[in-house]
Design a protein around this motif. Structure first.
Motif, mmCIF file in Angstrom:
data_model
loop_
_atom_site.group_PDB
_atom_site.id
_atom_site.type_symbol
_atom_site.label_atom_id
_atom_site.label_comp_id
_atom_site.label_asym_id
_atom_site.label_seq_id
_atom_site.Cartn_x
_atom_site.Cartn_y
_atom_site.Cartn_z
ATOM 1 N N THR A 4 43.661 54.297 39.004
ATOM 2 C CA THR A 4 44.144 55.659 38.818
ATOM 3 C C THR A 4 45.641 55.619 38.533
ATOM 4 O OG1 THR A 4 44.368 57.773 39.939
ATOM 5 C CG2 THR A 4 44.419 55.861 41.350
ATOM 6 N N VAL A 5 46.121 56.546 37.722
ATOM 7 C CA VAL A 5 47.572 56.593 37.462
ATOM 8 C C VAL A 5 48.240 57.403 38.565
ATOM 9 C CG1 VAL A 5 49.351 57.504 35.911
ATOM 10 C CG2 VAL A 5 47.436 56.217 34.978
ATOM 11 N N VAL A 6 49.270 56.838 39.156
ATOM 12 C CA VAL A 6 49.967 57.487 40.279
ATOM 13 C C VAL A 6 51.453 57.638 39.950
ATOM 14 C CG1 VAL A 6 48.371 56.647 42.055
ATOM 15 C CG2 VAL A 6 50.336 55.245 41.411
ATOM 16 N N ARG A 7 52.060 58.596 40.636
ATOM 17 C CA ARG A 7 53.486 58.850 40.470
ATOM 18 C C ARG A 7 54.214 58.176 41.617
ATOM 19 N NH1 ARG A 7 55.574 65.040 39.774
ATOM 20 N NH2 ARG A 7 57.829 64.683 39.663
ATOM 21 N N ARG A 8 55.107 57.266 41.287
ATOM 22 C CA ARG A 8 55.898 56.583 42.322
ATOM 23 C C ARG A 8 57.265 57.274 42.401
ATOM 24 N NH1 ARG A 8 52.000 54.684 45.204
ATOM 25 N NH2 ARG A 8 50.969 52.814 44.418
ATOM 26 N N ALA A 129 43.662 51.937 43.461
ATOM 27 C CA ALA A 129 43.037 53.050 44.187
ATOM 28 C C ALA A 129 44.125 53.939 44.737
ATOM 29 C CB ALA A 129 42.190 52.511 45.343
ATOM 30 N N GLU A 130 43.800 55.211 44.902
ATOM 31 C CA GLU A 130 44.739 56.163 45.508
ATOM 32 C C GLU A 130 45.159 55.607 46.864
ATOM 33 O OE1 GLU A 130 46.807 59.118 44.506
ATOM 34 O OE2 GLU A 130 44.855 59.399 43.569
ATOM 35 N N GLY A 131 46.465 55.534 47.119
ATOM 36 C CA GLY A 131 46.914 55.062 48.440
ATOM 37 C C GLY A 131 47.115 53.560 48.531
ATOM 38 N N ALA A 132 46.800 52.819 47.464
ATOM 39 C CA ALA A 132 47.008 51.357 47.508
ATOM 40 C C ALA A 132 48.510 51.064 47.510
ATOM 41 C CB ALA A 132 46.348 50.695 46.305
ATOM 42 N N ASP A 137 50.623 47.781 41.953
ATOM 43 C CA ASP A 137 50.820 48.628 40.772
ATOM 44 C C ASP A 137 50.896 47.801 39.496
ATOM 45 O OD1 ASP A 137 50.948 50.897 42.299
ATOM 46 O OD2 ASP A 137 53.099 51.244 42.024
ATOM 47 N N GLN A 138 50.261 48.313 38.458
ATOM 48 C CA GLN A 138 50.518 47.794 37.112
ATOM 49 C C GLN A 138 51.383 48.838 36.414
ATOM 50 O OE1 GLN A 138 47.096 47.238 34.537
ATOM 51 N NE2 GLN A 138 48.406 46.854 32.769
ATOM 52 N N THR A 139 52.513 48.400 35.877
ATOM 53 C CA THR A 139 53.428 49.365 35.249
ATOM 54 C C THR A 139 53.674 49.066 33.772
ATOM 55 O OG1 THR A 139 55.293 48.030 36.011
ATOM 56 C CG2 THR A 139 54.661 49.904 37.405
ATOM 57 N N ILE A 140 53.221 47.895 33.306
ATOM 58 C CA ILE A 140 53.443 47.497 31.906
ATOM 59 C C ILE A 140 52.084 47.407 31.230
ATOM 60 C CG2 ILE A 140 54.309 45.647 30.418
ATOM 61 C CD1 ILE A 140 56.265 44.996 32.795
ATOM 62 N N PHE A 141 51.945 48.104 30.105
ATOM 63 C CA PHE A 141 50.646 48.215 29.447
ATOM 64 C C PHE A 141 50.725 47.733 28.007
ATOM 65 C CE2 PHE A 141 51.191 51.401 32.695
ATOM 66 C CZ PHE A 141 50.088 51.166 33.498
ATOM 67 N N GLU A 153 46.550 56.168 28.933
ATOM 68 C CA GLU A 153 47.300 57.290 28.374
ATOM 69 C C GLU A 153 46.678 58.617 28.798
ATOM 70 O OE1 GLU A 153 49.100 58.002 23.963
ATOM 71 O OE2 GLU A 153 48.671 55.970 24.615
ATOM 72 N N ASN A 154 45.339 58.685 28.745
ATOM 73 C CA ASN A 154 44.649 59.929 29.154
ATOM 74 C C ASN A 154 44.842 60.197 30.634
ATOM 75 O OD1 ASN A 154 43.726 60.278 26.579
ATOM 76 N ND2 ASN A 154 41.858 59.113 26.932
ATOM 77 N N LEU A 155 44.781 59.139 31.435
ATOM 78 C CA LEU A 155 44.979 59.307 32.886
ATOM 79 C C LEU A 155 46.396 59.817 33.168
ATOM 80 C CD1 LEU A 155 43.264 56.049 34.214
ATOM 81 C CD2 LEU A 155 42.401 58.381 34.426
ATOM 82 N N ALA A 156 47.362 59.273 32.437
ATOM 83 C CA ALA A 156 48.755 59.699 32.635
ATOM 84 C C ALA A 156 48.900 61.169 32.249
ATOM 85 C CB ALA A 156 49.692 58.835 31.798
#
Length: 208
Positions: A4-8, A129-132, A137-141, A153-156
């Motif tokens: 899932t895409v999360v905001r840090r 997963a949410e809360g991991a 985190d993967q930040t480079i795509f 991109e859609n998740l973001a």
């Protein structure tokens, strides 16, 4: 692709843009001072490209200005950092749902993502997963042949749309501010900038 895409969230200390970039590029939220140096060096090395018309101030003035930890970064800084790291930087704007892509013309093979609420930048990451924990985190795509990053991109965009629905952004044209120094009430970024230039006060609090 699982996850899932999360905001840090990056601390609000006027260096959020630099620390957000540091996080998505290097998993390091303490890179602001170093990245400000990178930008100043880049600008100083090319006074023809980075001229007064482009920067809004003289090359020398700008270099002094960007090294000040109280000063905010924006489009110029993101384009330089994209070049420095050799990766595209996608900056999603919550209010307009717009995505500004820096480094696009260079056809870089990788992309990172930031989210912007009108005043503040946070990092976007793919988490298993949410809360991991953040270390997963993967930040480079990788950028695909069609110049997208696929499902990520859609998740973001869904995350940005969700933030927009919750109105978790600051409308910088119409938000109300109070000067923390003299308590003057101001409306919008324009008045805040004018007030700061006239008085030297830069400590503003948003109030509703």
């Amino acid at each position: 692709m699982e996850g899932t895409v999360v905001r840090r969230v990056i601390p609000s200390d006027n260096s959020c843009l630099f620390n957000a970039v540091g996080y998505v590029m290097d998993h390091d939220k303490q890179k602001a001072a170093e990245l400000r140096q990178v930008i100043a060096a880049t600008v100083a090395s090319d006074p023809v490209k980075y001229n007064e018309a482009f920067l809004g101030k003289s090359n020398e003035e700008y270099c002094t200005w960007i090294l000040d930890p109280e000063k905010w970064g924006g489009a110029i800084e993101l384009s330089i950092l994209s070049q420095y790291y050799g990766r595209e930087i996608a900056a999603y704007d919550i209010q307009t749902l717009r995505c500004d892509l820096y480094g696009q013309e260079k056809k870089y093979q990788e992309r990172v993502m930031l989210i912007y609420d009108g005043l503040h930048y946070d990092a976007l990451a793919m988490s298993p997963a949410e809360g991991a924990p953040e270390e997963f985190d993967q930040t480079i795509f990788p950028v695909n042949k069609d110049r997208t990053i696929g499902a990520v991109e859609n998740l973001a965009l869904n995350l940005v749309k969700d933030a927009n629905r919750k109105r978790s952004y600051t409308d910088t044209a119409n938000f109300t501010l109070r000067c923390g120094v003299c308590q003057a009430g101001l409306i919008g970024q324009k008045e805040a900038v004018e007030h700061a230039q006239a008085t030297g006060h830069v400590n503003f609090q948003e109030y509703r």
